[in-house]
Write an enzyme that holds these catalytic residues in place. Structure first.
Site, PDB file in Angstrom:
ATOM      1  N   ALA A  66      43.581  43.951  14.803  1.00 29.93           N
ATOM      2  CA  ALA A  66      42.388  44.890  14.147  1.00 29.93           C
ATOM      3  C   ALA A  66      41.883  45.556  15.080  1.00 29.93           C
ATOM      4  O   ALA A  66      41.669  45.071  16.201  1.00 29.93           O
ATOM      5  CB  ALA A  66      41.547  43.757  13.424  1.00 29.93           C
ATOM      6  N   GLY A 112      46.118  41.056  13.743  1.00 28.65           N
ATOM      7  CA  GLY A 112      46.387  41.765  12.603  1.00 28.65           C
ATOM      8  C   GLY A 112      47.660  42.401  12.593  1.00 28.65           C
ATOM      9  O   GLY A 112      48.298  42.917  11.574  1.00 28.65           O
ATOM     10  N   GLU A 115      50.121  39.947  11.576  1.00 29.79           N
ATOM     11  CA  GLU A 115      49.601  39.801  10.244  1.00 29.79           C
ATOM     12  C   GLU A 115      50.469  40.740   9.254  1.00 29.79           C
ATOM     13  O   GLU A 115      50.849  40.597   8.263  1.00 29.79           O
ATOM     14  CB  GLU A 115      48.233  39.650   9.845  1.00 29.79           C
ATOM     15  CG  GLU A 115      47.755  38.100  10.495  1.00 29.79           C
ATOM     16  CD  GLU A 115      46.147  38.141  10.625  1.00 29.79           C
ATOM     17  OE1 GLU A 115      45.723  38.917  11.149  1.00 29.79           O
ATOM     18  OE2 GLU A 115      45.517  37.413  10.078  1.00 29.79           O
ATOM     19  N   GLU A 135      43.651  35.462  18.192  1.00 30.30           N
ATOM     20  CA  GLU A 135      42.078  35.545  17.814  1.00 30.30           C
ATOM     21  C   GLU A 135      41.190  34.517  18.288  1.00 30.30           C
ATOM     22  O   GLU A 135      40.086  34.801  18.442  1.00 30.30           O
ATOM     23  CB  GLU A 135      42.092  35.482  16.192  1.00 30.30           C
ATOM     24  CG  GLU A 135      42.547  36.631  15.467  1.00 30.30           C
ATOM     25  CD  GLU A 135      43.885  36.825  15.292  1.00 30.30           C
ATOM     26  OE1 GLU A 135      44.687  36.206  15.708  1.00 30.30           O
ATOM     27  OE2 GLU A 135      44.259  37.858  14.482  1.00 30.30           O
TER      28      GLU A 135
END
Ligand code: COA
Length: 258
Positions: A66, A112, A115, A135
């Site tokens: 992200a 992300g 993911e 993260e």
């Protein structure tokens, strides 16, 4: 809609979506997630598209996570909304899409990015790809489904090791743990995925949709996967593809699915 952060290319029944922010290692900002949501919904309703490949532009990154610069000043509520919106708009949408989605992991797939690859129905990596959920090194946890999907794919122990250590694994290690189905040379990655996609596209799309729904049911709370399988199996008998597939077999010819 004009896309600024993704590139799309359709070749026969296969749509390839490339996340295209190479100078930011294809990090997922809000605009990119919105574009992904839009293009996937369009693909869902487009009968000419039977399989989707998601990859990253350039040779360095699939998606490096992200976009950290967008959420660095968020508070608790904004953080929770970021995860909820992302999960709904893109990650759950992909997992529950009844058209197969293949992630062609062409480099770093972090946070992300991993993911996103895990929301796809399966993954193929290039030999130099690196994957991880870093993260906790940022004081965060994965928020786009990573705490759930990684354990479902590689098992709880390996998932916890990867999440808690924040370390990256190589493509070969990912293959060993079942996180990716194949490792191929970078130059061959898209061709390899397109060949797999073409093989899938030749089968019954209604049966493929039923199979995805039945397999996914195992991972949905409150659902009994065996019951869902019975339901989907029964529903297949009412489809034109079932008539065509069984007739073709009995007539010793290749099925021509609509
Ligand atoms: N969010 C925002 N920007 C990112 C990003 C992310 N997740 N990942 C990389 N970028 C940007 C960098 O800030 C840099 O931008 P700049 O040139 O404007 O400074 C550019 O992409 C290139 O990245 P850089 O870090 O210089 O490349 P590198 O080869 O030295 O390192 C990585 C590559 C992948 C190891 C490193 O970029 C990294 O650790 N990224 C963050 C991974 C992460 O924690 N993801 C989870 C987020 S929740």
């Amino acid at each position: 809609m004009t896309y600024k952060n993704i590139l799309i290319e359709q070749s026969e029944a296969i749509l390839t979506i490339s996340i295209n922010r190479p100078d930011k290692l294809n990090a997922l900002n809000k605009a990119t997630l919105e574009e992904l949501n839009h293009v996937i919904l369009e693909a869902k309703n487009n009968k000419t598209i039977r399989v989707i490949i998601i990859t990253g532009s350039g040779i360095k990154a699939f998606v490096a996570g992200a976009d950290i610069s967008e959420f660095a000043n968020y508070d608790n509520l904004q953080g929770a909304n970021l995860a909820k919106q992302g999960q709904t708009l893109v990650f759950d949408l992909i997992q529950n899409l009844t058209k197969p989605v293949i992630a062609a992991v062409n480099g770093f797939a972090l946070g992300g990015g991993l993911e996103l690859a895990m929301a796809a129905h399966f993954r193929v990596a290039s030999s130099h790809a690196k994957m991880g959920l870093p993260e906790v090194s940022l004081g965060l946890i994965p928020g786009y489904g990573g705490t759930q999907r990684l354990g479902q794919i590689v098992g709880r122990g390996k998932a916890l090791e990867m999440i808690l250590s924040a370390s990256m694994i190589s493509a070969d290690e990912a293959l060993k743990y079942g996180l990716v189905n194949y490792v191929v040379e970078q130059a061959d990655l898209l061709d390899f995925c397109k060949k797999l996609a073409a093989k899938i596209a030749g089968n019954s799309s209604s049966a493929i949709a039923a199979a995805i729904t039945a397999v996914n049911a195992n991972f949905e709370s409150g659902k009994n996967g065996f019951d869902e399988e019975v339901k989907q199996f029964g529903a297949c008998f009412g489809t034109p593809d079932f008539k065509e597939g069984t007739s073709a077999f009995l007539e010793k010819r290749k099925a021509r699915f609509a």
